[in-house]
Design a protein around this motif. Structure first.
Motif: not given
Length: 324
Positions: A147, A163-164, A271, A288, A292
Motif C-alpha cells: 500500500i 484506492c483513494y 494504491k 481489500i 477501498a
C-alpha cells in the motif's frame, strides 16, 4: 532436488548473498545453507553463485535464470498451500502488508481493527519502508499487499488498484505568518524554509512538480520519511511543514495549525498492489474491500484477469475515487 534447497538459494539472493543474515532470518545454520547450496549446484552441474574463499560474491548468469524459475516454483507451492487452507480452514491464516508510515499510522488502524474483529484467527504482519522497498517486497512475493502512493507502477508484475485520492496541508506553529493569509500561495510557502517528505515518499513528486511549474525553488531545509518526525521539527521552528492532510490531528498536534493546500497541488492516489498470479483467499478480498469499498471481489477478479498495467489503467479509467 529439494524445496528446501530452492528456498535457500532464493533467500540468499534476497539477503545480498549474505549467508549469515539468511541463516538468521530463516532460523537455520550457516553451514547447513552452504552445504545444501553446493549439493544443488552439484546436482545441476553448474554454479549458481561465484565465490571468493567461503564468501559468495555474485550470482552467475545461469544462477540468475535459475533463481527466476525457483521464484516461480516457490510461489506456486505457496499458492497450493493457500488453496488447501481456503478449503480446509477459510478463516485461519496470515496476511502480510507492507506500507509507509503515513498509511500505517493514520489510515490503516480502523481498517485493521475491523478486519481483526471479523478474522480473529488471521495473523497480521505489517512491514514499513520506502515505497520502493514496499513495491519490491510485493514483487518478490515476500508480502501479500503493498500500500503506497509512489513506486508501485515501476513493477510490471504487480496488479495495482487505485484506492483513494488525498492531498496536502501546510503545518506551522500557532501564530505563524502563514496563518494570517486569506489564501495560501506557493510563493508564500516558498518564502520560508520547508520541512517535508524525503523524495519518493508520500506524493513528494507532486509537491516538487508544483513548485517547479510555478518557477519557484523553495529551500527544503529538512526531510524525513515520517510525518510525525516532520511535525516535531516544525514545532522546533525549523520551517513550514508540508504533509499529507490525513497526518494532522488537531488534538494530538497541539501547538500546530494545519492550513489546507489542496488548491496548490495535484491530488495523489494511494494504491494497493499485489503480485500477479498470487492466490487470494476470501479474507484477503475482504481486507481489500474494507480498505477501498469500491474494490469489490468482482472488481478485483477483473483486475486479476488483466495481463499488464495498460489493461489495468483501462479497467480503472473514469473511476471516481473517494478522497481521504
Amino acid at each position: 532436488m529439494k524445496l528446501q534447497q530452492l528456498r535457500y538459494i532464493r533467500e540468499v539472493a534476497r539477503h545480498d548473498l549474505n549467508i549469515s543474515a539468511t541463516a538468521a532470518s530463516i532460523y537455520t545454520s550457516q553451514p547447513g545453507i552452504s552445504k545444501q547450496i553446493r549439493m544443488l549446484e552439484e546436482e545441476l552441474g553448474l554454479k549458481i553463485f561465484q565465490r571468493s574463499g567461503k564468501h559468495l560474491t555474485e550470482i552467475t548468469p545461469q544462477g540468475e535464470a535459475i533463481i527466476a524459475v525457483v521464484d516461480d516454483i516457490l510461489t506456486k507451492v505457496d499458492e497450493l498451500k493457500q488453496m488447501a487452507l481456503e478449503y480446509t480452514d477459510e478463516n485461519r491464516g496470515t496476511l502480510s502488508i507492507a506500507t509507509t508510515h503515513t498509511q500505517a499510522r493514520y489510515v490503516l488502524p480502523p481498517i485493521i481493527r475491523r478486519f481483526s474483529d471479523k478474522y480473529r484467527d488471521v495473523t497480521l504482519h505489517m512491514h514499513q519502508g520506502t515505497p520502493m522497498q514496499i513495491s519490491e517486497l510485493a514483487a518478490d512475493g515476500a508480502i501479500v499487499f503493498a500500500i503506497a502512493t509512489e513506486a508501485l507502477e515501476l513493477f510490471e508484475n504487480l496488479i495495482m488498484m487505485p484506492c483513494y485520492h488525498w492531498n496536502r496541508s501546510v503545518v506551522v506553529p500557532v501564530g505563524h505568518p502563514l496563518t494570517r493569509l486569506k489564501r495560501l500561495t506557493l510563493k508564500a510557502i516558498a518564502d520560508y524554509p520547508i520541512v517535508t517528505y524525503v523524495f519518493g515518499f508520500t506524493g513528494r513528486s507532486q509537491l516538487d512538480h508544483a513548485f517547479n511549474k510555478a518557477g519557484l525553488k523553495p529551500q527544503v531545509l529538512f526531510t524525513a520519511a515520517d510525518a510525525d518526525v516532520i511535525k516535531t521539527y516544525v514545532k522546533l521552528g525549523m520551517g513550514a511543514g508540508i504533509v499529507a492532510s490525513m497526518a494532522y490531528d488537531e488534538k494530538l498536534d497541539a501547538g500546530l495549525v494545519s492550513i489546507d493546500a489542496s488548491h496548490l497541488f495535484e491530488p495523489s492516489v494511494t494504491k494497493l498492489g499485489f503480485r500477479r498470479g498470487i492466490f487470494l483467499r476470501s479474507y484477503m478480498y475482504d481486507f481489500i474491500e474494507l480498505f477501498a469499498p469500491h474494490l469489490t471481489r468482482d472488481v478485483v477478479q477483473k483486475a486479476v484477469q488483466t495481463d499488464n498495467n495498460a489493461e489495468l489503467e483501462r479497467l480503472f479509467s473514469g473511476l471516481k475515487l473517494p478522497t481521504f
